[in-house]
Design a protein around this motif. Sequence first.
Motif, PDB file in Angstrom:
ATOM      1  N   PRO A   1       0.822  -1.205   0.000  1.00  0.00           N
ATOM      2  CA  PRO A   1       0.000   0.000   0.000  1.00  0.00           C
ATOM      3  C   PRO A   1       0.864   1.267   0.000  1.00  0.00           C
ATOM      4  CG  PRO A   1      -0.118  -1.115   2.133  1.00  0.00           C
ATOM      5  CD  PRO A   1       0.682  -1.995   1.238  1.00  0.00           C
TER       6      PRO A   1
ATOM      7  N   THR B   1       7.156   4.736  -0.400  1.00  0.00           N
ATOM      8  CA  THR B   1       7.414   5.914   0.426  1.00  0.00           C
ATOM      9  C   THR B   1       8.272   5.530   1.624  1.00  0.00           C
ATOM     10  OG1 THR B   1       5.285   6.850  -0.216  1.00  0.00           O
ATOM     11  CG2 THR B   1       6.325   7.754   1.758  1.00  0.00           C
ATOM     12  N   PHE B   2       9.324   6.280   1.841  1.00  0.00           N
ATOM     13  CA  PHE B   2      10.208   6.061   2.998  1.00  0.00           C
ATOM     14  C   PHE B   2      10.007   7.201   3.999  1.00  0.00           C
ATOM     15  CE2 PHE B   2      12.914   2.607   1.516  1.00  0.00           C
ATOM     16  CZ  PHE B   2      12.552   2.559   0.177  1.00  0.00           C
TER      17      PHE B   2
ATOM     18  N   GLU C   1      17.856  -0.448   1.583  1.00  0.00           N
ATOM     19  CA  GLU C   1      16.594  -1.182   1.480  1.00  0.00           C
ATOM     20  C   GLU C   1      16.143  -1.279   0.020  1.00  0.00           C
ATOM     21  OE1 GLU C   1      13.596   0.254   4.210  1.00  0.00           O
ATOM     22  OE2 GLU C   1      14.910   0.035   5.946  1.00  0.00           O
TER      23      GLU C   1
ATOM     24  N   LEU D   1       2.215   8.406  11.468  1.00  0.00           N
ATOM     25  CA  LEU D   1       1.555   7.122  11.741  1.00  0.00           C
ATOM     26  C   LEU D   1       0.631   7.184  12.951  1.00  0.00           C
ATOM     27  CD1 LEU D   1       4.209   4.327  11.123  1.00  0.00           C
ATOM     28  CD2 LEU D   1       2.850   5.642   9.521  1.00  0.00           C
TER      29      LEU D   1
ATOM     30  N   LEU E   1      12.556   1.412   7.060  1.00  0.00           N
ATOM     31  CA  LEU E   1      12.193   2.768   6.603  1.00  0.00           C
ATOM     32  C   LEU E   1      11.124   2.743   5.526  1.00  0.00           C
ATOM     33  CD1 LEU E   1      15.440   4.882   6.142  1.00  0.00           C
ATOM     34  CD2 LEU E   1      13.605   5.220   7.787  1.00  0.00           C
ATOM     35  N   GLY E   2      11.176   1.718   4.679  1.00  0.00           N
ATOM     36  CA  GLY E   2      10.299   1.657   3.517  1.00  0.00           C
ATOM     37  C   GLY E   2       8.961   0.998   3.796  1.00  0.00           C
TER      38      GLY E   2
ATOM     39  N   LEU F   1       7.231   1.589   7.037  1.00  0.00           N
ATOM     40  CA  LEU F   1       6.474   2.345   8.034  1.00  0.00           C
ATOM     41  C   LEU F   1       5.293   3.064   7.386  1.00  0.00           C
ATOM     42  CD1 LEU F   1       9.398   3.937  10.111  1.00  0.00           C
ATOM     43  CD2 LEU F   1       7.938   2.014  10.767  1.00  0.00           C
ATOM     44  N   PHE F   2       5.553   3.713   6.252  1.00  0.00           N
ATOM     45  CA  PHE F   2       4.487   4.499   5.632  1.00  0.00           C
ATOM     46  C   PHE F   2       3.358   3.619   5.104  1.00  0.00           C
ATOM     47  CE2 PHE F   2       2.409   7.015   2.296  1.00  0.00           C
ATOM     48  CZ  PHE F   2       2.124   8.168   2.999  1.00  0.00           C
ATOM     49  N   SER F   3       3.681   2.349   4.811  1.00  0.00           N
ATOM     50  CA  SER F   3       2.633   1.451   4.305  1.00  0.00           C
ATOM     51  C   SER F   3       1.544   1.260   5.362  1.00  0.00           C
ATOM     52  CB  SER F   3       3.225   0.105   3.887  1.00  0.00           C
ATOM     53  OG  SER F   3       3.587  -0.646   5.025  1.00  0.00           O
TER      54      SER F   3
ATOM     55  N   ALA G   1      -0.654   4.221   4.725  1.00  0.00           N
ATOM     56  CA  ALA G   1      -1.370   4.053   3.451  1.00  0.00           C
ATOM     57  C   ALA G   1      -2.446   2.981   3.584  1.00  0.00           C
ATOM     58  CB  ALA G   1      -0.380   3.700   2.341  1.00  0.00           C
TER      59      ALA G   1
ATOM     60  N   LEU H   1      -5.415   4.474   5.239  1.00  0.00           N
ATOM     61  CA  LEU H   1      -6.160   5.356   4.337  1.00  0.00           C
ATOM     62  C   LEU H   1      -6.943   4.563   3.296  1.00  0.00           C
ATOM     63  CD1 LEU H   1      -3.498   8.140   3.576  1.00  0.00           C
ATOM     64  CD2 LEU H   1      -5.585   8.398   4.923  1.00  0.00           C
TER      65      LEU H   1
END
Lengths: 322, 322
Positions: A132, A178-179, A259, B194, B224-225, B227-229, B232, B235
Motif C-alpha cells: 500500500p 514511500t520512505f 533497502e 503514523l 524505513l520503507g 512504516l508508511f505502508s 497508506a 487510508l
Amino acid sequence: MSETHLKLAASQRDWIAVDWGTSSLRAWYVQNDGFVQTNARSTQGAGSLTSSEFERVLLDLVGPWLKVDNTPLPAVICGMAGSRQGWVEAPYVPLPASFSELAQNVVRAPMRDTRLAPVIVPGVCQNNAAGPDVIRGEETLLLGLLSEAGTQRRTFCLPGTHSKWVHTENHRMLHSRTFLTGELFALVSQKSILRHSLEGSGDMDLDAFRRGVTDIKTGSASFLGSLFSIRASHLLNGTDPHTAYAYLSGLIIGTELKELQESGQLKPGDVVDIIANSALTRGYSSALTVFGATACVHDGDMAALKGLSKIRKDLTDDLVSN
Amino acid sequence: MSETHLKLAASQRDWIAVDWGTSSLRAWYVQNDGFVQTNARSTQGAGSLTSSEFERVLLDLVGPWLKVDNTPLPAVICGMAGSRQGWVEAPYVPLPASFSELAQNVVRAPMRDTRLAPVIVPGVCQNNAAGPDVIRGEETLLLGLLSEAGTQRRTFCLPGTHSKWVHTENHRMLHSRTFLTGELFALVSQKSILRHSLEGSGDMDLDAFRRGVTDIKTGSASFLGSLFSIRASHLLNGTDPHTAYAYLSGLIIGTELKELQESGQLKPGDVVDIIANSALTRGYSSALTVFGATACVHDGDMAALKGLSKIRKDLTDDLVSN
C-alpha cells in the motif's frame, strides 16, 4: 533559470497554476502565450486549513491577478488540497496508471467567487502486491519531467519528509514506495536521546555523511543498532556534534538506499532522477554514488509548473471555464 | 516469587540495595541473614535530579528503615545515579571486563547524614572495534543472573527504551550493543504521521506482531520503507489501528533481531536470556522464535537485587561501613 522566463504550452486563455502542499502554497500566473507572468507563495499549507477556508486563502494570494470578466480564469491545483481533509477530495487514481488519467480525473473545487474556476489534480494510490502506498502532488512533478517521448523506464526519487520513489515507463507510473526518512531524521535528531550529541547548523560535513552511508552499505553499521553508538561516541570520545549530525543523516539516507538495493529497486549503474528544491539534493546525490548509481537533479518548483501546464493542456475547455 | 521471600547471601550487617534508573528508584532492606525484609519504590529517577538532591530523595525513601547507630548502614546503588549527571560519577569499566571489576570500582557517594554509607556501582563502556557503547545498571542485572559457575557463553537481551544485548563468558562481559528500539517505537507511534493510524490500548494483537516480525525476517518488509505502508493501508483499507500498532511493534523489534542476525550475533538455535519486567518480554520471546531462537525469561527486579547482593559480598568492609 527563473520560472518567469519559462515558456509553457500556449493555451486559449491565461490561467493559474497552483501547487498546494501540506505546509506551503505556491501559485503562478501563466499567460495564454505560455509565459509565466508572475508568481506568489504563502505558508498557508493545506495541512492547517479546513475545507471552507481554501477559497479565501487562494483569493488572498491570487486575487490581485484577477479581473472582472465574463468568463472565470482557469486554475489547476495539485497537492494536498485534494486530500480528504483538503478543499475537496480528488480520489486517488490506482497504480499502475497512465499520466493521461490525471487530467481525466481532475475534480472541480467549489468557488463562490466567479472570477476563478479551479480544478484539483488527483493523487495516485497503490493497493496491490507492491504494497500500500499513496502519493499526492508528486505525480504532477513527475509528469512535468517526462519528455514528450517518455517511453524509457526511469526511476524518480522525491526526497523530503516522506521520500517517494516512483518508477515510470511508457507514459505510465508503475509503482511507488514511500520512505519515512525525513520525518524519522527529524524525530531522532530533535526528540531522541541523540539530540544532546548533535548540532545541525551550518554546512553539512559531507565526509561524515558519506561515512554514514558507506557504513550502512558495507554492513559495518546498521540502522537501529548504530544510532546509539552516536550517543556513546559523544560520551566516550567527545565526537563533534556537527560530525555526528552528518553521520546520522548518512546512516538514515544510507538505510533508505540499502533497502532499495536489497529489494532490487536500486542497482549499480542506475540513473536516478531526483526532484527537490532542498539541500537534500546534495546528500542524496552523494549517497547514490556510494551505491554506484548516478543522480540527475531537477528543480521541484519547475517540475510542478510544467506538470500543471501539461494537465491544463489536456483539460477540456468546459471543465476549466464554466 | 516475591523478593521479600528471596534469600540472598548472608553478611555481617544489614544493608540496603538500590536500583536507581533514569525514571525510577527502587530500594530493598536486606537483613544480615540474607532475607529481604521490605522494599520501596519512587518515581524520582536520576534523570530528573541534580547532584545535590540525591541524598534527600534517598533518605525520603529509606529513612524509616534507619536507626541511630554507631556505624552507618551500608547501601549499594546501581544505575544512572552513577552517571556524570547523577549523584557522583562512577567511571565506566571498559569492556571486555570481569564481573569482579564492578565491586573493585565502586565509588562512595557523599552523605551528610551519617546513618548511611552508600557506594555506587560503575557502568561499563566499550570503545573498541566492536563499536562505541555504554551500559549503566544492566551490568548489575547480568551479574545477578550469572550462576556461580557462569563459564559458558551466554547472550543476554535487556529490552526497554534502549535495548541492550550483551555477551558473557567465563565471568566476563565480552561486548555489548544498544538498539534504540523502544525510544524509536515511542517516537514513531506518538509523534509521526503514523500516530493517526495506531491505537495502543488493550491487549497486543500477537498475530499482527508476528506478521511484522516475519515480514522483516523474510525481507517482504523493510524498516524505513514499510512504516508508511501502515499509514497508506489505513487510508486505503481502513486497517484496524490495534492491528497496525502491533504490526509496527513487530516491524521494529523484527528489525532489531534482523540486524543482529546479519551481524552474526543471533543464530537459529540460540538461547537468549531476556531480562525485563515489562510486557515487552512476551513480544521479544515471540519474535525470537520467528528467528529460530529460544527465549529464557528473567525478572529484572530480582536480577538487580541478586546482582547488588553479589557486589555487596565482594566489597571490603571499610568501603561500606566507614
